[in-house]
Design a protein around this motif. Sequence first.
Motif, PDB file in Angstrom:
ATOM      1  N   UNK A  28       5.050   2.879   0.948  1.00 28.38           N
ATOM      2  CA  UNK A  28       5.345   3.198   2.343  1.00 28.38           C
ATOM      3  C   UNK A  28       5.283   4.700   2.579  1.00 28.38           C
ATOM      4  N   UNK A  29       5.877   5.466   1.650  1.00 27.89           N
ATOM      5  CA  UNK A  29       5.890   6.925   1.803  1.00 27.89           C
ATOM      6  C   UNK A  29       4.488   7.507   1.618  1.00 27.89           C
ATOM      7  N   UNK A  30       3.734   6.911   0.684  1.00 24.50           N
ATOM      8  CA  UNK A  30       2.370   7.380   0.467  1.00 24.50           C
ATOM      9  C   UNK A  30       1.547   7.237   1.757  1.00 24.50           C
ATOM     10  N   UNK A  31       1.758   6.142   2.478  1.00 25.35           N
ATOM     11  CA  UNK A  31       1.033   5.943   3.738  1.00 25.35           C
ATOM     12  C   UNK A  31       1.416   6.993   4.782  1.00 25.35           C
ATOM     13  N   UNK A  32       2.704   7.332   4.832  1.00 27.30           N
ATOM     14  CA  UNK A  32       3.144   8.374   5.776  1.00 27.30           C
ATOM     15  C   UNK A  32       2.424   9.678   5.437  1.00 27.30           C
ATOM     16  N   UNK A  77       1.791  -5.574   6.614  1.00 28.99           N
ATOM     17  CA  UNK A  77       2.604  -4.550   5.970  1.00 28.99           C
ATOM     18  C   UNK A  77       2.139  -4.187   4.567  1.00 28.99           C
ATOM     19  N   UNK A  78       0.896  -4.497   4.240  1.00 25.48           N
ATOM     20  CA  UNK A  78       0.376  -4.216   2.905  1.00 25.48           C
ATOM     21  C   UNK A  78      -0.023  -2.738   2.807  1.00 25.48           C
ATOM     22  N   UNK A  79       0.972  -1.904   2.529  1.00 25.25           N
ATOM     23  CA  UNK A  79       0.742  -0.451   2.515  1.00 25.25           C
ATOM     24  C   UNK A  79      -0.381  -0.068   1.559  1.00 25.25           C
ATOM     25  N   UNK A  80      -1.250   0.812   2.036  1.00 24.56           N
ATOM     26  CA  UNK A  80      -2.350   1.280   1.198  1.00 24.56           C
ATOM     27  C   UNK A  80      -3.595   0.434   1.322  1.00 24.56           C
ATOM     28  N   UNK A  81      -3.434  -0.769   1.813  1.00 23.46           N
ATOM     29  CA  UNK A  81      -4.591  -1.665   1.935  1.00 23.46           C
ATOM     30  C   UNK A  81      -4.352  -2.654   3.072  1.00 23.46           C
TER      31      UNK A  81
END
Length: 406
Positions: A64-68, A106-110
């Motif tokens: 989640x943080x990586x996406x931000x 909600x699949x963060x990063x993908x």
Amino acid sequence: MATIVQKYGGTSVADLDRIRKVARRVAQTYDRGHEVVVILSAMAGVTDNLISLASRITTTPERRELDVLLATGEQTTAALMAMTLKAMNYPAESILGHQAQVLTDGDHGNARIIDIGSERIRSLVGDRKIVVVAGFQGSDVNGNITTLGRGGSDTSAVAIAAAIQADVCEIYTDVDGIFTTDPNICPKARKMDRISYDEMLEMASLGAKVLQIRSVEFAKKYSVPVHVRSSFSEEEGTMVVNEEASMEKLVVSGVICDKNQARITLKKVPDQPGVAAKVFAPVAAAGIIVDMIIQNMRSGGQTDLTFTVPMTDFDRAMAIERQVAEEIGAEAVLGDPEIAKVSVVGVGMKNHSGVASLMFTTLAAENINIRLISTSEIRISCVVTEKYAELAVRVLHSAFGLDQTD
Ligand code: ASP
Ligand code: MG
């Protein structure tokens, strides 16, 4: 007047000079009276830099943080582009993915796009604004920022084009269009004028890196005409469109080479029900995509099983299969990373015979041994030893009449 979506990739917005050049092209389109929506990637290298910054804090950053973090790359270019256009006296406005109503899972990063609202963009272009959208990002139902996977701004562009029913989605990149094969491998490669969605899907999944594959799936589903072209020239690129009758005249439209493959063979596997499942279930559970599979019969109730995996998963897959071999009593596990998959693609194959045999005889004439074969309705792939792959591409390109003639 048309509604035109223009997407610019990282190399096209790599610095302020290039951003200015892109802004001029956007302004020109706007001056012709069109509605213009611009989708941007991060500046070249920025996404990679952000990922490595995060990895200096932890090797397992929370997704989640990586996406931000990653979403800031596109936020930066969107703001800079809008400022540049305003400095040129054009009425531009930048918006982020969630403001463009890009709703994802909600699949963060993908993350996958679930829905895109068109109201905000529509109302902005209705006011004669140039809308600049940060690509690659959206948000989930809870308002968390998500990203669409590497190369995802292509998908943002096509999906937004579909949502606002744009007349065309122009993808500006650092190549002139889609080529019959990689010009670095084959100097006689030609730029195609048109290619069908299905051919483009095969080519994208086989490693032609021009478009993110999901963007092509979207384009096909919603019949969005996609124009892949260079941001460094005025020349027309390649139109990716629905299949047309004229496309079938050409038996093969492209030759692709994927060196990012490795081969694994399990020797003398007991030929019993359930064995294949035991071999492939743990690889699948590890998230490794198996591509080609071949089974050779031996005498004495044993068989050899061979398959290919992406190079990046080779070591993991070998470790898994060594364990499997022990459990099922196979004799040995052999691995070969030095292979390549060479494929010919074309919608014309559906009603022409002899494509496979021409492919095989062409390779045989060069003494290139075929290790594995797989096919789809519009593709034939052969696995060959990696050092012969480029030669294979050139002879096939010529045998199927794709060579540039002048
Ligand atoms: N900036 C993202 C990436 O480098 C998305 C994109 O360029 O399409 O993957
Ligand atoms: Mg890209």
